[in-house]
Design a protein around this motif. Structure first.
Motif, PDB file in Angstrom:
ATOM      1  N   GLN A  60       0.833  -1.201   0.000  1.00 53.52           N
ATOM      2  CA  GLN A  60       0.000   0.000   0.000  1.00 53.52           C
ATOM      3  C   GLN A  60       0.871   1.256   0.000  1.00 53.52           C
ATOM      4  O   GLN A  60       0.601   2.213  -0.717  1.00 53.52           O
ATOM      5  CB  GLN A  60      -0.931   0.009   1.220  1.00 53.52           C
ATOM      6  N   ILE A  61       1.931   1.239   0.790  1.00 56.56           N
ATOM      7  CA  ILE A  61       2.845   2.386   0.841  1.00 56.56           C
ATOM      8  C   ILE A  61       3.503   2.601  -0.513  1.00 56.56           C
ATOM      9  O   ILE A  61       3.617   3.738  -0.986  1.00 56.56           O
ATOM     10  CB  ILE A  61       3.902   2.183   1.945  1.00 56.56           C
ATOM     11  N   LEU A  62       3.907   1.530  -1.165  1.00 57.77           N
ATOM     12  CA  LEU A  62       4.506   1.648  -2.500  1.00 57.77           C
ATOM     13  C   LEU A  62       3.506   2.223  -3.496  1.00 57.77           C
ATOM     14  O   LEU A  62       3.864   3.049  -4.350  1.00 57.77           O
ATOM     15  CB  LEU A  62       5.030   0.294  -2.974  1.00 57.77           C
ATOM     16  N   ALA A  63       2.247   1.831  -3.382  1.00 54.78           N
ATOM     17  CA  ALA A  63       1.208   2.384  -4.256  1.00 54.78           C
ATOM     18  C   ALA A  63       1.024   3.875  -3.982  1.00 54.78           C
ATOM     19  O   ALA A  63       0.855   4.676  -4.918  1.00 54.78           O
ATOM     20  CB  ALA A  63      -0.112   1.638  -4.054  1.00 54.78           C
ATOM     21  N   TRP A  64       1.069   4.266  -2.712  1.00 56.69           N
ATOM     22  CA  TRP A  64       0.956   5.692  -2.381  1.00 56.69           C
ATOM     23  C   TRP A  64       2.120   6.478  -2.954  1.00 56.69           C
ATOM     24  O   TRP A  64       1.955   7.602  -3.418  1.00 56.69           O
ATOM     25  CB  TRP A  64       0.910   5.894  -0.872  1.00 56.69           C
ATOM     26  N   GLN A  65       3.312   5.894  -2.949  1.00 54.54           N
ATOM     27  CA  GLN A  65       4.480   6.582  -3.510  1.00 54.54           C
ATOM     28  C   GLN A  65       4.331   6.776  -5.018  1.00 54.54           C
ATOM     29  O   GLN A  65       4.755   7.787  -5.555  1.00 54.54           O
ATOM     30  CB  GLN A  65       5.754   5.807  -3.184  1.00 54.54           C
ATOM     31  N   ARG A  66       3.716   5.817  -5.682  1.00 56.02           N
ATOM     32  CA  ARG A  66       3.503   5.931  -7.131  1.00 56.02           C
ATOM     33  C   ARG A  66       2.391   6.912  -7.469  1.00 56.02           C
ATOM     34  O   ARG A  66       2.499   7.690  -8.404  1.00 56.02           O
ATOM     35  CB  ARG A  66       3.124   4.564  -7.719  1.00 56.02           C
ATOM     36  N   ASP A  67       1.288   6.865  -6.701  1.00 53.54           N
ATOM     37  CA  ASP A  67       0.079   7.591  -7.064  1.00 53.54           C
ATOM     38  C   ASP A  67      -0.100   8.929  -6.352  1.00 53.54           C
ATOM     39  O   ASP A  67      -1.001   9.681  -6.705  1.00 53.54           O
ATOM     40  CB  ASP A  67      -1.154   6.723  -6.780  1.00 53.54           C
ATOM     41  N   THR A  68       0.718   9.215  -5.338  1.00 52.01           N
ATOM     42  CA  THR A  68       0.625  10.434  -4.525  1.00 52.01           C
ATOM     43  C   THR A  68      -0.822  10.824  -4.191  1.00 52.01           C
ATOM     44  O   THR A  68      -1.364  11.791  -4.715  1.00 52.01           O
ATOM     45  CB  THR A  68       1.348  11.626  -5.197  1.00 52.01           C
ATOM     46  N   PRO A  69      -1.454  10.056  -3.300  1.00 54.40           N
ATOM     47  CA  PRO A  69      -2.842  10.339  -2.916  1.00 54.40           C
ATOM     48  C   PRO A  69      -2.934  11.591  -2.037  1.00 54.40           C
ATOM     49  O   PRO A  69      -1.932  12.064  -1.497  1.00 54.40           O
ATOM     50  CB  PRO A  69      -3.229   9.102  -2.112  1.00 54.40           C
ATOM     51  N   THR A  70      -4.137  12.071  -1.862  1.00 59.15           N
ATOM     52  CA  THR A  70      -4.377  13.197  -0.958  1.00 59.15           C
ATOM     53  C   THR A  70      -4.340  12.684   0.480  1.00 59.15           C
ATOM     54  O   THR A  70      -4.446  11.477   0.728  1.00 59.15           O
ATOM     55  CB  THR A  70      -5.751  13.833  -1.219  1.00 59.15           C
ATOM     56  N   GLN A  71      -4.230  13.604   1.417  1.00 59.26           N
ATOM     57  CA  GLN A  71      -4.244  13.223   2.834  1.00 59.26           C
ATOM     58  C   GLN A  71      -5.560  12.547   3.183  1.00 59.26           C
ATOM     59  O   GLN A  71      -5.588  11.582   3.944  1.00 59.26           O
ATOM     60  CB  GLN A  71      -4.043  14.452   3.718  1.00 59.26           C
ATOM     61  N   GLU A  72      -6.645  13.016   2.613  1.00 60.68           N
ATOM     62  CA  GLU A  72      -7.948  12.411   2.872  1.00 60.68           C
ATOM     63  C   GLU A  72      -7.986  10.959   2.393  1.00 60.68           C
ATOM     64  O   GLU A  72      -8.522  10.080   3.071  1.00 60.68           O
ATOM     65  CB  GLU A  72      -9.053  13.210   2.182  1.00 60.68           C
ATOM     66  N   GLU A  73      -7.406  10.679   1.232  1.00 62.26           N
ATOM     67  CA  GLU A  73      -7.374   9.308   0.716  1.00 62.26           C
ATOM     68  C   GLU A  73      -6.530   8.401   1.614  1.00 62.26           C
ATOM     69  O   GLU A  73      -6.911   7.251   1.869  1.00 62.26           O
ATOM     70  CB  GLU A  73      -6.837   9.300  -0.714  1.00 62.26           C
ATOM     71  N   VAL A  74      -5.397   8.918   2.091  1.00 62.46           N
ATOM     72  CA  VAL A  74      -4.551   8.129   2.990  1.00 62.46           C
ATOM     73  C   VAL A  74      -5.295   7.864   4.296  1.00 62.46           C
ATOM     74  O   VAL A  74      -5.340   6.728   4.782  1.00 62.46           O
ATOM     75  CB  VAL A  74      -3.203   8.837   3.260  1.00 62.46           C
ATOM     76  N   ASP A  75      -5.903   8.906   4.862  1.00 66.85           N
ATOM     77  CA  ASP A  75      -6.650   8.733   6.107  1.00 66.85           C
ATOM     78  C   ASP A  75      -7.808   7.750   5.935  1.00 66.85           C
ATOM     79  O   ASP A  75      -8.090   6.948   6.834  1.00 66.85           O
ATOM     80  CB  ASP A  75      -7.171  10.076   6.621  1.00 66.85           C
ATOM     81  N   ASP A  76      -8.484   7.791   4.793  1.00 69.92           N
ATOM     82  CA  ASP A  76      -9.577   6.841   4.532  1.00 69.92           C
ATOM     83  C   ASP A  76      -9.063   5.405   4.522  1.00 69.92           C
ATOM     84  O   ASP A  76      -9.700   4.500   5.063  1.00 69.92           O
ATOM     85  CB  ASP A  76     -10.281   7.158   3.211  1.00 69.92           C
ATOM     86  N   THR A  77      -7.893   5.187   3.905  1.00 71.17           N
ATOM     87  CA  THR A  77      -7.306   3.847   3.875  1.00 71.17           C
ATOM     88  C   THR A  77      -6.923   3.405   5.285  1.00 71.17           C
ATOM     89  O   THR A  77      -7.210   2.274   5.694  1.00 71.17           O
ATOM     90  CB  THR A  77      -6.074   3.806   2.949  1.00 71.17           C
ATOM     91  N   LEU A  78      -6.275   4.293   6.043  1.00 70.91           N
ATOM     92  CA  LEU A  78      -5.866   3.964   7.408  1.00 70.91           C
ATOM     93  C   LEU A  78      -7.078   3.705   8.295  1.00 70.91           C
ATOM     94  O   LEU A  78      -7.016   2.878   9.214  1.00 70.91           O
ATOM     95  CB  LEU A  78      -5.003   5.079   7.990  1.00 70.91           C
ATOM     96  N   ASP A  79      -8.173   4.379   8.009  1.00 71.97           N
ATOM     97  CA  ASP A  79      -9.406   4.179   8.776  1.00 71.97           C
ATOM     98  C   ASP A  79      -9.888   2.724   8.671  1.00 71.97           C
ATOM     99  O   ASP A  79     -10.532   2.214   9.587  1.00 71.97           O
ATOM    100  CB  ASP A  79     -10.481   5.148   8.288  1.00 71.97           C
ATOM    101  N   GLY A  80      -9.535   2.048   7.573  1.00 71.45           N
ATOM    102  CA  GLY A  80      -9.900   0.646   7.405  1.00 71.45           C
ATOM    103  C   GLY A  80      -9.186  -0.275   8.379  1.00 71.45           C
ATOM    104  O   GLY A  80      -9.633  -1.397   8.632  1.00 71.45           O
ATOM    105  N   TYR A  81      -8.084   0.185   8.950  1.00 71.62           N
ATOM    106  CA  TYR A  81      -7.330  -0.612   9.914  1.00 71.62           C
ATOM    107  C   TYR A  81      -7.792  -0.369  11.354  1.00 71.62           C
ATOM    108  O   TYR A  81      -7.359  -1.059  12.266  1.00 71.62           O
ATOM    109  CB  TYR A  81      -5.830  -0.302   9.807  1.00 71.62           C
TER     110      TYR A  81
END
Length: 95
Positions: free
Chosen positions: A63-84
């Protein structure tokens, strides 16, 4: 230990084994140990944390590697982390 992410809602820390560090005394380096890494995700809203290791850590690394490739917004990262958050059972006592 390396902080990867810090927002109003979450903190993500990458924990790595000490194997191979020059500042660790030699007897410690020779002791058998598991050379595994993991990720600690702290939900600041609930005051709980979850530690991901093994296959969970490997999936999170992808997931971190995908974030490095796609440069998501903070909201998108927080939404993903919310799943954990459902995995977070341990209260944060000292951090």
């Amino acid at each position: 230990m390396h902080m990867l992410y810090d927002s109003e809602s979450f903190v993500v820390v990458h924990m790595q084994p000490d194997a191979g560090r020059e500042d660790v005394p030699a007897p410690t380096l020779l002791a058998p140990q598991l050379a595994r890494h993991g990720f600690e995700i702290v939900d600041k809203r609930s005051g709980k944390e979850v530690y991901l290791d093994g296959s969970w850590a490997e999936m999170f690394q992808e997931q971190i590697l995908a974030w490095q490739r796609d440069t998501p917004t903070q909201e998108e990262v927080d939404d993903t982390l919310d799943g954990y958050v459902g995995l977070a059972q341990n209260p944060v006592i000292v951090h």
